[in-house]
Design an enzyme around this catalytic site. Structure first.
Site, PDB file in Angstrom:
ATOM      1  N   ASP A   1       6.458   6.155   5.435  1.00 25.51           N
ATOM      2  CA  ASP A   1       7.684   5.648   4.807  1.00 25.51           C
ATOM      3  C   ASP A   1       8.864   5.907   5.745  1.00 25.51           C
ATOM      4  OD1 ASP A   1       8.529   4.942   1.609  1.00 25.51           O
ATOM      5  OD2 ASP A   1      10.121   5.549   2.988  1.00 25.51           O
TER       6      ASP A   1
ATOM      7  N   ASN B   1       6.210   2.904  -8.305  1.00 22.63           N
ATOM      8  CA  ASN B   1       7.387   2.394  -8.998  1.00 22.63           C
ATOM      9  C   ASN B   1       7.064   0.982  -9.475  1.00 22.63           C
ATOM     10  OD1 ASN B   1       8.896   4.729  -8.504  1.00 22.63           O
ATOM     11  ND2 ASN B   1       9.538   3.971  -6.499  1.00 22.63           N
TER      12      ASN B   1
ATOM     13  N   GLY C   1      13.009   1.635 -10.001  1.00 20.00           N
ATOM     14  CA  GLY C   1      13.210   1.966  -8.598  1.00 20.00           C
ATOM     15  C   GLY C   1      12.400   1.151  -7.621  1.00 20.00           C
TER      16      GLY C   1
ATOM     17  N   THR D   1      11.657  -1.585  -5.098  1.00 17.90           N
ATOM     18  CA  THR D   1      12.486  -2.452  -4.256  1.00 17.90           C
ATOM     19  C   THR D   1      11.666  -3.462  -3.470  1.00 17.90           C
ATOM     20  OG1 THR D   1      12.458  -0.834  -2.450  1.00 17.90           O
ATOM     21  CG2 THR D   1      14.303  -0.714  -4.004  1.00 17.90           C
TER      22      THR D   1
ATOM     23  N   HIS E   1       5.542  -5.973  -3.442  1.00 16.97           N
ATOM     24  CA  HIS E   1       4.188  -6.046  -2.889  1.00 16.97           C
ATOM     25  C   HIS E   1       3.634  -4.671  -3.214  1.00 16.97           C
ATOM     26  CE1 HIS E   1       1.607  -6.674   1.075  1.00 16.97           C
ATOM     27  NE2 HIS E   1       0.919  -6.056   0.128  1.00 16.97           N
TER      28      HIS E   1
ATOM     29  N   HIS F   1       2.485  -1.070  -3.863  1.00 15.12           N
ATOM     30  CA  HIS F   1       2.268   0.026  -2.914  1.00 15.12           C
ATOM     31  C   HIS F   1       2.320   1.344  -3.664  1.00 15.12           C
ATOM     32  CE1 HIS F   1       6.531  -0.870  -3.201  1.00 15.12           C
ATOM     33  NE2 HIS F   1       6.759   0.430  -3.016  1.00 15.12           N
TER      34      HIS F   1
ATOM     35  N   HIS G   1       3.158   5.340  -3.351  1.00 13.45           N
ATOM     36  CA  HIS G   1       3.780   6.411  -2.569  1.00 13.45           C
ATOM     37  C   HIS G   1       2.867   7.628  -2.642  1.00 13.45           C
ATOM     38  CE1 HIS G   1       7.971   4.683  -2.369  1.00 13.45           C
ATOM     39  NE2 HIS G   1       7.530   4.041  -3.426  1.00 13.45           N
TER      40      HIS G   1
HETATM   41  P1  AMP Z   1       9.786   1.113  -3.733  1.00 14.77           P
HETATM   42  O1  AMP Z   1      11.252   1.457  -3.842  1.00 14.77           O
HETATM   43  O2  AMP Z   1       8.892   1.891  -4.641  1.00 14.77           O
HETATM   44  O3  AMP Z   1       9.567  -0.383  -3.790  1.00 14.77           O
HETATM   45  O4  AMP Z   1       9.365   1.618  -2.288  1.00 14.77           O
HETATM   46  C1  AMP Z   1       9.665   0.919  -1.109  1.00 14.77           C
HETATM   47  C2  AMP Z   1       9.565   1.917  -0.001  1.00 14.77           C
HETATM   48  O5  AMP Z   1       9.463   1.203   1.211  1.00 14.77           O
HETATM   49  C3  AMP Z   1      10.774   2.853   0.124  1.00 14.77           C
HETATM   50  O6  AMP Z   1      10.337   4.210  -0.012  1.00 14.77           O
HETATM   51  C4  AMP Z   1      11.304   2.559   1.525  1.00 14.77           C
HETATM   52  O7  AMP Z   1      11.769   3.727   2.174  1.00 14.77           O
HETATM   53  C5  AMP Z   1      10.084   1.967   2.208  1.00 14.77           C
HETATM   54  N1  AMP Z   1      10.387   1.087   3.315  1.00 14.77           N
HETATM   55  C6  AMP Z   1      11.271   0.053   3.342  1.00 14.77           C
HETATM   56  N2  AMP Z   1      11.261  -0.553   4.536  1.00 14.77           N
HETATM   57  C7  AMP Z   1      10.340   0.103   5.292  1.00 14.77           C
HETATM   58  C8  AMP Z   1       9.880  -0.037   6.634  1.00 14.77           C
HETATM   59  N3  AMP Z   1      10.349  -0.983   7.456  1.00 14.77           N
HETATM   60  N4  AMP Z   1       8.937   0.831   7.078  1.00 14.77           N
HETATM   61  C9  AMP Z   1       8.448   1.795   6.268  1.00 14.77           C
HETATM   62  N5  AMP Z   1       8.842   1.982   4.984  1.00 14.77           N
HETATM   63  C10 AMP Z   1       9.793   1.150   4.517  1.00 14.77           C
END
Ligand code: AMP
Length: 115
Positions: A31, A87, A93, A95, A98, A100, A102
């Site tokens: 991340d 999330n 939360g 964002t 797609h 994923h 954590h």
């Molecule tokens: P969520 O908010 O649960 O959708 O998690 C999205 C995650 O993607 C966040 O923890 C961001 O820090 C991470 N993220 C966004 N852009 C990138 C990137 N280019 N490389 C790695 N992680 C990213």
């Protein structure tokens, strides 16, 4: 067709990202904004599922593969004990739409949420 997600673009090598593990159908990246000593995202290579509820309904075995790779990465990098967070929905939360997971491990005492 919607635009490829940021994770698909990392997988395709269009933008930088640190892929730390992968299988035929799942990959794991560091991340970019870590919330714990270990903070990895485990992601199906297919971007067709927006969140974990869609994934569970549409392909439960792929969800199991996500959990399995999370377990493997945590075993290799953090002693095998970890927190797994999906999330689900912007209000929670999320964002990137797609799905994923954590994977958080180490230094978690004051961390209860991601996002
Ligand atoms: P969520 O908010 O649960 O959708 O998690 C999205 C995650 O993607 C966040 O923890 C961001 O820090 C991470 N993220 C966004 N852009 C990138 C990137 N280019 N490389 C790695 N992680 C990213």
């Amino acid at each position: 067709m919607s635009e490829p997600s940021i994770f698909t673009r990392i997988l395709d090598g269009e933008i930088p990202g640190e892929i730390v593990a992968e299988t035929d159908r799942v990959f794991a990246i560091t991340d970019i904004n870590p919330q714990a000593a270990l903070h990895v995202l485990v992601i199906p290579k297919s971007g067709e599922y927006r969140d974990v509820a869609e994934l569970a309904a549409g392909d439960p075995s792929l969800l199991a593969e996500v959990v399995d790779l999370a377990n493997r990465v945590a075993a290799e990098r953090a002693g095998g004990e970890f927190r797994l967070i999906f999330n689900t929905g912007a209000g929670a939360g999320q964002t990137v739409f797609h799905v994923h997971a954590h994977v958080l491990a180490g230094d978690l005492q004051e961390k209860s949420l991601v996002g």
